[in-house]
Write a protein that holds these residues in place. Sequence first.
Motif, PDB file in Angstrom:
ATOM      1  N   ALA A  54       0.832  -1.211   0.000  1.00 34.24           N
ATOM      2  CA  ALA A  54       0.000   0.000   0.000  1.00 34.24           C
ATOM      3  C   ALA A  54       0.862   1.256   0.000  1.00 34.24           C
ATOM      4  CB  ALA A  54      -0.933  -0.003   1.216  1.00 34.24           C
ATOM      5  N   LEU A  57       2.241   1.941  -3.462  1.00 35.57           N
ATOM      6  CA  LEU A  57       1.212   2.603  -4.254  1.00 35.57           C
ATOM      7  C   LEU A  57       1.068   4.069  -3.836  1.00 35.57           C
ATOM      8  CD1 LEU A  57      -1.007   2.519  -6.356  1.00 35.57           C
ATOM      9  CD2 LEU A  57      -2.539   1.580  -4.596  1.00 35.57           C
ATOM     10  N   ASN A  78       2.940  -8.775  -4.295  1.00 32.77           N
ATOM     11  CA  ASN A  78       2.883  -7.575  -3.448  1.00 32.77           C
ATOM     12  C   ASN A  78       3.187  -6.301  -4.239  1.00 32.77           C
ATOM     13  OD1 ASN A  78       5.585  -8.475  -3.700  1.00 32.77           O
ATOM     14  ND2 ASN A  78       6.181  -7.234  -1.949  1.00 32.77           N
ATOM     15  N   PRO A  81      -0.166  -3.772  -7.194  1.00 32.45           N
ATOM     16  CA  PRO A  81      -0.875  -2.477  -7.217  1.00 32.45           C
ATOM     17  C   PRO A  81       0.008  -1.326  -7.725  1.00 32.45           C
ATOM     18  CG  PRO A  81      -1.320  -3.626  -5.165  1.00 32.45           C
ATOM     19  CD  PRO A  81      -0.221  -4.384  -5.867  1.00 32.45           C
ATOM     20  N   LYS A  84       0.664  -1.763 -11.511  1.00 32.26           N
ATOM     21  CA  LYS A  84      -0.521  -1.448 -12.309  1.00 32.26           C
ATOM     22  C   LYS A  84      -0.772   0.053 -12.403  1.00 32.26           C
ATOM     23  CE  LYS A  84      -5.429  -2.336 -12.673  1.00 32.26           C
ATOM     24  NZ  LYS A  84      -6.610  -2.937 -12.088  1.00 32.26           N
ATOM     25  N   ASN A  85      -0.517   0.777 -11.334  1.00 24.39           N
ATOM     26  CA  ASN A  85      -0.816   2.208 -11.303  1.00 24.39           C
ATOM     27  C   ASN A  85       0.314   3.094 -11.801  1.00 24.39           C
ATOM     28  OD1 ASN A  85      -3.580   2.832  -9.890  1.00 24.39           O
ATOM     29  ND2 ASN A  85      -2.739   0.996  -8.927  1.00 24.39           N
TER      30      ASN A  85
END
Length: 100
Positions: A54, A57, A78, A81, A84-85
Motif C-alpha cells: 500500500a 502505491l 505484493n 498495485p 498497475k498504477n
Amino acid sequence: SNGDNTEKAKPDIEEGCLPMSRVVEGTELEEMSEDTLSEILDIKELVFARISPAQKLQIVKALQAKGEIVTVTGDGVNDAPALKNADMGVAMGIMGTDVA
C-alpha cells in the motif's frame, strides 16, 4: 524503494550502488502526512526501506500528483498495485512476469 531494512541496504549504499541522502522506513512513512511525503519526494537521493504494498502505491500516486512519470519494478504479487498504477511497470523474474 527497497523491501529490505536500512541495515540490509547499507552495503549497496556504501558501495555507491544506491546514492542516498535520506532513508525513509515504512514505519516513518506510515506516520507521514501527504504534504510531508510530497516535500520529501523532492529529495534527489532518497531510499524507501521496509515499505508495504500500500505504501508503494502511495509513493507512486504522490509522485504522479507532482507531475512525475513513474516507473516501478517488481517481482511478486505484493508489487502488483504499484506496477498497475505506475506509468510504466517492469516485471522481473518468473513470478513478476505472471503478475504484470
